[in-house]
Design an enzyme around this catalytic site. Sequence first.
Site, PDB file in Angstrom:
ATOM      1  N   ASP A   1       5.396  -7.408  -1.744  1.00 27.14           N
ATOM      2  CA  ASP A   1       6.177  -5.983  -2.484  1.00 27.14           C
ATOM      3  C   ASP A   1       6.038  -5.097  -1.740  1.00 27.14           C
ATOM      4  OD1 ASP A   1       3.165  -5.969  -2.901  1.00 27.14           O
ATOM      5  OD2 ASP A   1       3.168  -5.805  -5.066  1.00 27.14           O
TER       6      ASP A   1
ATOM      7  N   TYR B   1       1.667  -3.041   7.843  1.00 25.09           N
ATOM      8  CA  TYR B   1       1.712  -4.369   7.211  1.00 25.09           C
ATOM      9  C   TYR B   1       3.030  -4.756   6.759  1.00 25.09           C
ATOM     10  CZ  TYR B   1       0.870  -8.462   4.094  1.00 25.09           C
ATOM     11  OH  TYR B   1       0.759  -9.766   3.529  1.00 25.09           O
TER      12      TYR B   1
END
Length: 286
Positions: free
Chosen positions: A112, A135
């Site tokens: 997400d 990330y």
Amino acid sequence: MTRLLVTGASGFLGGEVAERAVRAGRTVAGTCHTTSPAREVFLRGDAVAVRLDVRDAEAVARVVDDVRPDAVVHCAYVQDGPAAEATIVEGSRHVAAAARAVGARLVHLSSDVVFAGDLGRPLREDDPPAPVFPYGAAKARAEEEVAAADPGAVLVRTSLVFGGPGAERSKHEALAIAVARGEREMAFFTDEVRCPVQVGDLAAAVLELAARPGVAGPLHVAGTEAVDRLTFARLACEAAGVDASGLRGAPSPPGRPRDCALDVSRALALLETPLRGVSEVLRRTS
């Protein structure tokens, strides 16, 4: 689907996927890099462990060609550090190319946090990625690489993965419990919203998708309840019977994704696997 290859089988989700696949009668090979799989299915020899660095394209192609899987579930990743970028981006490209070369179905695990979480509503599959930290940026680029190498792959965007009662605890649960017990000191973000998903629910959904080659592209597979980090930490402690009254909240610093609640309506319509909300799994009833 009879033969399955799971990358990152020594990890929290990869190990669960491998274990469930073995119980379902599949022939399973699981890759690991620095840590050997600790699941009983590997220790007993019901599944085969293969040492693999996904950054090595030739090694990936060789392993996939040797295993000849019907499906590949790509869970391997590194959260941060010098190996993270290459492992996430290049490794995903290598796995996708190798899977396509042998005609294997690919289920790629994404996140997400490819989103900034600034839209003020649950995020849909067609919302453009807008990562705000490394990330998330690497995961977004990995999605692009996988889609280019294997257009038939499904890109599973998920959220915080946890264990809950009767399952192994995730690092998120362990951290909350350590802080509540005074073993660690930190605040939990009150403005960072996620849709935590129970590891067994996610693993079952992933295996269902591995057997359904008609589903391709991004798919949001997460829990049906959005909570902030502090709420999740309190629920994790409550489920473990640990006093959470000492936990404290704070706003997240700049450069963090905020409200990354995922719209999982498409997954709910496609899958037979239930995607339970975190309160349903973790809230104590006694």
